[in-house]
Design a protein around this motif. Structure first.
Motif, PDB file in Angstrom:
ATOM      1  N   ASN A   9       0.877  -1.162   0.000  1.00 58.32           N
ATOM      2  CA  ASN A   9       0.000   0.000   0.000  1.00 58.32           C
ATOM      3  C   ASN A   9       0.918   1.215   0.000  1.00 58.32           C
ATOM      4  O   ASN A   9       1.435   1.610   1.044  1.00 58.32           O
ATOM      5  CB  ASN A   9      -0.913  -0.011   1.222  1.00 58.32           C
ATOM      6  N   ARG A  11       0.384   4.249  -0.217  1.00 56.04           N
ATOM      7  CA  ARG A  11      -0.085   5.388   0.578  1.00 56.04           C
ATOM      8  C   ARG A  11       0.257   5.230   2.063  1.00 56.04           C
ATOM      9  O   ARG A  11       0.124   6.170   2.831  1.00 56.04           O
ATOM     10  CB  ARG A  11      -1.579   5.591   0.369  1.00 56.04           C
ATOM     11  N   SER A  12       0.729   4.058   2.466  1.00 56.57           N
ATOM     12  CA  SER A  12       1.181   3.897   3.849  1.00 56.57           C
ATOM     13  C   SER A  12       2.558   4.536   4.051  1.00 56.57           C
ATOM     14  O   SER A  12       2.990   4.742   5.183  1.00 56.57           O
ATOM     15  CB  SER A  12       1.222   2.418   4.233  1.00 56.57           C
ATOM     16  N   ILE A  13       3.234   4.874   2.969  1.00 56.31           N
ATOM     17  CA  ILE A  13       4.520   5.577   3.021  1.00 56.31           C
ATOM     18  C   ILE A  13       4.200   7.063   3.085  1.00 56.31           C
ATOM     19  O   ILE A  13       3.512   7.596   2.209  1.00 56.31           O
ATOM     20  CB  ILE A  13       5.383   5.236   1.787  1.00 56.31           C
ATOM     21  N   GLU A  14       4.651   7.726   4.124  1.00 56.23           N
ATOM     22  CA  GLU A  14       4.293   9.126   4.395  1.00 56.23           C
ATOM     23  C   GLU A  14       4.431  10.026   3.168  1.00 56.23           C
ATOM     24  O   GLU A  14       3.547  10.833   2.882  1.00 56.23           O
ATOM     25  CB  GLU A  14       5.148   9.677   5.545  1.00 56.23           C
ATOM     26  N   LYS A  17       1.459   9.544   0.800  1.00 49.94           N
ATOM     27  CA  LYS A  17       0.161   9.487   1.465  1.00 49.94           C
ATOM     28  C   LYS A  17      -0.955  10.175   0.675  1.00 49.94           C
ATOM     29  O   LYS A  17      -2.066   9.656   0.580  1.00 49.94           O
ATOM     30  CB  LYS A  17       0.291  10.126   2.849  1.00 49.94           C
ATOM     31  N   THR A  79      12.418   1.477   8.369  1.00 51.63           N
ATOM     32  CA  THR A  79      11.276   1.399   7.464  1.00 51.63           C
ATOM     33  C   THR A  79      10.775   2.781   7.063  1.00 51.63           C
ATOM     34  O   THR A  79      10.709   3.683   7.884  1.00 51.63           O
ATOM     35  CB  THR A  79      10.143   0.599   8.148  1.00 51.63           C
ATOM     36  N   ASP A  80      10.418   2.904   5.787  1.00 54.24           N
ATOM     37  CA  ASP A  80       9.897   4.121   5.146  1.00 54.24           C
ATOM     38  C   ASP A  80      10.958   5.191   4.907  1.00 54.24           C
ATOM     39  O   ASP A  80      10.641   6.273   4.429  1.00 54.24           O
ATOM     40  CB  ASP A  80       8.717   4.720   5.906  1.00 54.24           C
TER      41      ASP A  80
END
Length: 151
Positions: A9, A11-14, A17, A79-80
């Motif tokens: 997903n 959009r879960s990465i800031e 988003k 992560t991210d």
């Protein structure tokens, strides 16, 4: 090692988003997933990469190599985290990042990152306000070299 059987997903990465559906589709279409084993370089100053990486799982370390080839960890990255943005912005390889565990990373071409930056207001705002540890560290080193600060 490449792996393309992964569902993310985005959009879960800031940073992604609030990007448009068409930008998400472009990422999905162009996404490459790479695995880096513990200790392996993800980005090295001696290798100019045409990719920007986002850590999806695992940890990495931003490393300083001294004049005697000794290594010092400057920061742990998780992560991210985006890797390679500083090199893209500066148009030269300026990062040395190794996997400190097994890492799964999303690899995106610099052309796609530039396209999203130009077309997506939310990503542009995110990136304009993003300051990586690499940029901070290089600023400190450069100031030290010209004797603006004493460490």
């Amino acid at each position: 090692m490449k792996s393309n059987n992964i569902n993310i997903n985005f959009r879960s990465i800031e940073a992604f988003k609030n990007i448009s559906n068409s930008a998400v589709e472009a990422i999905e279409k162009n996404a490459e997933y790479l695995k880096f084993n513990f200790g392996h370089p993800i980005i090295s100053p001696s290798i100019i990469t045409e990719k920007v990486f986002v850590i999806l799982s695992g940890d990495a370390r931003f490393i300083h190599r001294g004049t005697n080839n000794e290594s010092t960890t400057i920061s742990k990255i998780g992560t991210d985290s985006f890797l390679g943005l500083s090199s893209l912005i500066n148009n030269k390889s300026c990062e040395f990042i190794n996997a400190s565990s097994d890492v799964l990373a999303l690899a995106l071409s610099k052309e796609l990152i530039i396209q999203i930056y130009q077309e997506e207001k939310s990503f542009k705002e995110w990136l304009d306000n993003y300051l990586s540890i690499t940029e901070i560290y290089n600023l400190i080193i450069n100031c030290k070299k010209i004797h603006l600060i004493v460490i």
